[in-house]
Scaffold this motif. Structure first.
Motif, PDB file in Angstrom:
ATOM      1  N   UNK A   1      88.021  71.254 -10.564  1.00 51.29           N
ATOM      2  CA  UNK A   1      87.149  72.185  -9.865  1.00 51.29           C
ATOM      3  C   UNK A   1      87.379  73.639 -10.286  1.00 51.29           C
ATOM      4  N   UNK A   2      88.613  73.975 -10.660  1.00 51.67           N
ATOM      5  CA  UNK A   2      88.997  75.374 -10.862  1.00 51.67           C
ATOM      6  C   UNK A   2      88.752  75.867 -12.276  1.00 51.67           C
ATOM      7  N   UNK A   3      88.838  74.964 -13.270  1.00 53.78           N
ATOM      8  CA  UNK A   3      88.708  75.373 -14.674  1.00 53.78           C
ATOM      9  C   UNK A   3      87.234  75.356 -15.072  1.00 53.78           C
ATOM     10  N   UNK A   4      86.836  76.356 -15.809  1.00 50.12           N
ATOM     11  CA  UNK A   4      85.429  76.543 -16.174  1.00 50.12           C
ATOM     12  C   UNK A   4      84.934  75.420 -17.088  1.00 50.12           C
ATOM     13  N   UNK A   5      83.614  75.202 -17.159  1.00 52.64           N
ATOM     14  CA  UNK A   5      83.062  74.212 -18.082  1.00 52.64           C
ATOM     15  C   UNK A   5      83.538  74.469 -19.510  1.00 52.64           C
ATOM     16  N   UNK A   6      83.908  73.396 -20.199  1.00 51.60           N
ATOM     17  CA  UNK A   6      84.475  73.353 -21.556  1.00 51.60           C
ATOM     18  C   UNK A   6      85.883  73.923 -21.623  1.00 51.60           C
ATOM     19  N   UNK A   7      86.506  74.170 -20.476  1.00 57.90           N
ATOM     20  CA  UNK A   7      87.893  74.608 -20.470  1.00 57.90           C
ATOM     21  C   UNK A   7      88.845  73.458 -20.768  1.00 57.90           C
ATOM     22  N   UNK A   8      90.152  73.778 -20.781  1.00 57.98           N
ATOM     23  CA  UNK A   8      91.161  72.777 -21.142  1.00 57.98           C
ATOM     24  C   UNK A   8      92.284  72.784 -20.117  1.00 57.98           C
ATOM     25  N   UNK A   9      92.853  71.599 -19.906  1.00 57.02           N
ATOM     26  CA  UNK A   9      93.882  71.401 -18.886  1.00 57.02           C
ATOM     27  C   UNK A   9      95.081  70.709 -19.512  1.00 57.02           C
TER      28      UNK A   9
ATOM     29  N   UNK B   1      88.165  62.613 -10.272  1.00 54.42           N
ATOM     30  CA  UNK B   1      86.731  62.909 -10.316  1.00 54.42           C
ATOM     31  C   UNK B   1      86.257  62.972 -11.766  1.00 54.42           C
ATOM     32  N   UNK B   2      86.211  61.792 -12.387  1.00 57.21           N
ATOM     33  CA  UNK B   2      85.906  61.761 -13.817  1.00 57.21           C
ATOM     34  C   UNK B   2      84.475  62.197 -14.105  1.00 57.21           C
ATOM     35  N   UNK B   3      83.566  61.942 -13.170  1.00 57.21           N
ATOM     36  CA  UNK B   3      82.187  62.376 -13.367  1.00 57.21           C
ATOM     37  C   UNK B   3      82.078  63.881 -13.495  1.00 57.21           C
ATOM     38  N   UNK B   4      82.787  64.610 -12.650  1.00 55.84           N
ATOM     39  CA  UNK B   4      82.788  66.071 -12.722  1.00 55.84           C
ATOM     40  C   UNK B   4      83.507  66.545 -13.990  1.00 55.84           C
ATOM     41  N   UNK B   5      84.575  65.855 -14.349  1.00 49.59           N
ATOM     42  CA  UNK B   5      85.287  66.172 -15.592  1.00 49.59           C
ATOM     43  C   UNK B   5      84.345  66.061 -16.790  1.00 49.59           C
TER      44      UNK B   5
ATOM     45  N   UNK C   1      81.001  66.033 -16.685  1.00 52.85           N
ATOM     46  CA  UNK C   1      79.895  66.976 -16.541  1.00 52.85           C
ATOM     47  C   UNK C   1      80.271  68.362 -17.058  1.00 52.85           C
ATOM     48  N   UNK C   2      81.515  68.765 -16.808  1.00 47.11           N
ATOM     49  CA  UNK C   2      81.961  70.095 -17.220  1.00 47.11           C
ATOM     50  C   UNK C   2      82.478  70.135 -18.664  1.00 47.11           C
ATOM     51  N   UNK C   3      82.571  68.976 -19.304  1.00 44.42           N
ATOM     52  CA  UNK C   3      83.056  68.946 -20.685  1.00 44.42           C
ATOM     53  C   UNK C   3      84.490  69.401 -20.819  1.00 44.42           C
ATOM     54  N   UNK C   4      85.323  69.084 -19.816  1.00 43.39           N
ATOM     55  CA  UNK C   4      86.719  69.500 -19.832  1.00 43.39           C
ATOM     56  C   UNK C   4      87.542  68.589 -20.739  1.00 43.39           C
TER      57      UNK C   4
END
Length: 386
Positions: free
Chosen positions: A282-290, A316-320, A322-325
Motif C-alpha cells: 500500500x505504501x510504495x508507489x506504482x512500479x516501486x521496489x520492496x 494482496x497479490x492483486x494489488x501488487x 496492479x501496481x507493478x511492484x
C-alpha cells in the motif's frame, strides 16, 4: 569451555561443552572476542522453529585465530577476523556468483548454512569461548590488529550488511524516499544504510519509542508509531504521496495494529505474518521496489493460523500486480558487502556501533535473552564477551 545452549522454549543456559577442534585442513579455530544476540535467535528461543534442545547459539561472531588447518593459506595465529553468519564453500555455483547465503555444498539438501542455527547445518554457534570456522580462507574477513572499532566490526557479521542488503534488494537510488518497517537492529541498520546511500526521506515504522528515537537521532528518519494510527496513512500524509522504495525488516512475527490491545506488552496473539508485506504494497508507489530481508519460514509451530503454520501468507497479490511492484527477498549474502563496509568503518565514513545498547559477559546471556525477548525499552543490540 562455556557456551550458550538452547534448553527449550524461552530457555537458554551457559553450560560447559566440548572445545572445537580442527576437523578439516581448511578450518581454523578462534577465540571469540565478541558475539551478538540476534533477533533471529529469538525465533528459536521462543520455540517458533524446529530447533531441538542442545544447540549452541550464535551466528554473529568475531575473534582471534588460535589454530590453523594445514591447507589454510591466508590466515595465521593471532589474526583478528569477523565471520559472515553465512557458512559458504566459495566454489559452488551460487558462491561463485556471489550468493554465499545460498551455498549448496555446506548443508546437504538445503541452500545455505550458518553458525548455531536450526536447519542451517552442523555448525556450532559462537556464543561461546571458541569457534570452529570451516572454509576459513573464504569465510574470514581480516580486521586491523588491536581492539579498535570492536563493536562496529562485530556488526559486520550480520546486521550492518543485512540492513544494507535490504536497501539493495529494494534498489534504492540517491534522492529516493524509502520506508522501513521494523526498528529492531536490522531495521535501524537499513535506515542508517539508506541515509549513507543518499535517500531523500526515510520513514521508520515501529511501536517501541526508544527504537524510533534512535532512528530519528542517528538516521535522520521520520518515526512512525503504528500504535497511534494507520502507518500507511501517516506516511502518505507526511510525504504527500506514496514513497519510492520499501524494506521489510520485521518478518513473520509482525504485529497487526488493528488487533485490540489491553496494554503495551508484546503479545503473540496480535501476530499477522502478512501485515507488513501488505502495508508495504500500500505504501510504495506504482512500479516501486520492496526489499524483504526480514525472516520468513516454511513452517512455524507457533503460527496464529493453519495457513501461516505452513509458511503460506495472505498477501494482496492483486494489488501488487496492479501496481507493478517488484520484490527482492532472501537472507543476506554478507560477503557481497562486508569488505566495503569494513573499510568505511576504518576510514570513518560509517560507524554503526551506536545501535549497541549492551555489552555484557557471556554468563549474562540468559537474562539478556529474556529482556530482549520482552522487547524491553532500551534493549536494542546485545553483545556478549566470553
Amino acid at each position: 569451555m562455556s557456551a550458550v545452549v538452547y534448553q527449550g522454549p524461552h530457555g537458554v543456559a551457559v553450560e560447559e561443552v566440548d572445545e572445537p577442534q580442527i576437523e578439516h585442513e581448511n578450518d581454523v579455530v578462534i577465540d571469540i572476542t565478541t558475539t551478538c544476540i540476534c533477533g533471529s535467535d529469538l525465533h528459536m528461543y521462543e520455540g517458533r522453529t524446529a530447533a531441538d534442545p542442545g544447540i549452541v547459539f550464535g551466528h554473529e561472531n568475531m575473534g582471534t585465530v588460535t589454530e590453523v588447518g594445514d591447507a589454510v593459506t591466508t590466515l595465521e595465529e593471532g589474526d583478528r577476523i569477523v565471520l559472515p553468519f553465512n557458512v559458504a564453500c566459495g566454489f559452488c555455483r551460487n558462491c561463485e556468483n556471489g550468493y554465499t547465503g545460498f551455498c549448496t555444498n555446506v548443508n546437504p539438501g538445503f541452500a545455505g548454512g550458518a553458525y548455531g542455527y536450526v536447519a542451517m547445518g552442523p555448525y556450532k554457534g559462537g556464543q561461546a569461548e571458541k569457534l570452529r570456522v570451516p572454509f576459513a580462507d573464504f569465510n574470514a574477513l581480516k580486521l586491523p590488529e588491536g581492539n579498535e572499532h570492536e563493536d562496529a566490526f562485530a556488526l559486520l557479521a550480520d546486521i550492518f550488511p543485512t540492513g544494507w542488503h535490504g536497501t539493495r534488494l529494494a534498489n534504492l537510488q540517491p534522492g529516493e524516499s524509502i520506508v522501513i518497517f521494523g526498528a529492531g537492529p536490522v531495521g535501524l541498520m537499513a535506515a542508517y544504510s539508506a541515509m549513507i546511500q543518499g535517500a531523500s526521506e526515510i520513514y521508520v515504522v515501529d511501536r517501541v519509542e526508544s527504537r524510533l528515537e534512535m532512528a530519528e537521532d542517528h538516521c535522520d528518519a521520520h518515526p512512525i508509531n503504528f500504535e497511534e494510527s494507520d502507518p500507511v496513512e501517516q506516511i502518505v500524509d507526511q510525504h504527500g504521496d506514496e514513497v519510492d522504495k520499501g524494506v521489510d525488516a520485521v518478518g513473520y512475527q509482525a504485529i497487526d495494529p488493528e488487533t485490540d490491545v489491553t496494554d503495551d506488552a508484546y503479545d503473540p496473539a496480535r501476530e499477522n505474518p502478512a501485515v507488513v508485506l501488505n502495508q508495504l504494497i500500500q505504501t510504495v508507489r506504482p512500479t516501486g521496489e520492496i526489499g524483504v530481508p526480514g525472516l520468513y519460514v516454511p513452517s512455524d509451530p507457533g503460527a496464529p493460523d493453519e495457513m501461516a503454520a505452513q509458511g503460506r501468507l495472505g498477501i494482496d497479490f492483486g494489488k501488487l500486480f496492479e501496481k507493478g511492484l517488484r520484490f527482492g527477498t532472501g537472507q543476506c549474502n554478507v560477503k557481497q558487502y562486508n569488505r566495503q563496509l569494513r573499510d568505511m568503518i576504518i576510514e570513518g565514513r560509517a560507524d554503526p556501533s551506536w545501535v549497541v545498547s549492551h555489552r555484557v559477559g557471556l554468563e549474562e546471556a540468559p537474562e539478556m535473552y529474556e529482556r530482549f525477548d520482552e522487547r524491553e525499552e532500551g534493549v536494542i543490540k546485545v553483545l556478549l564477551e566470553p
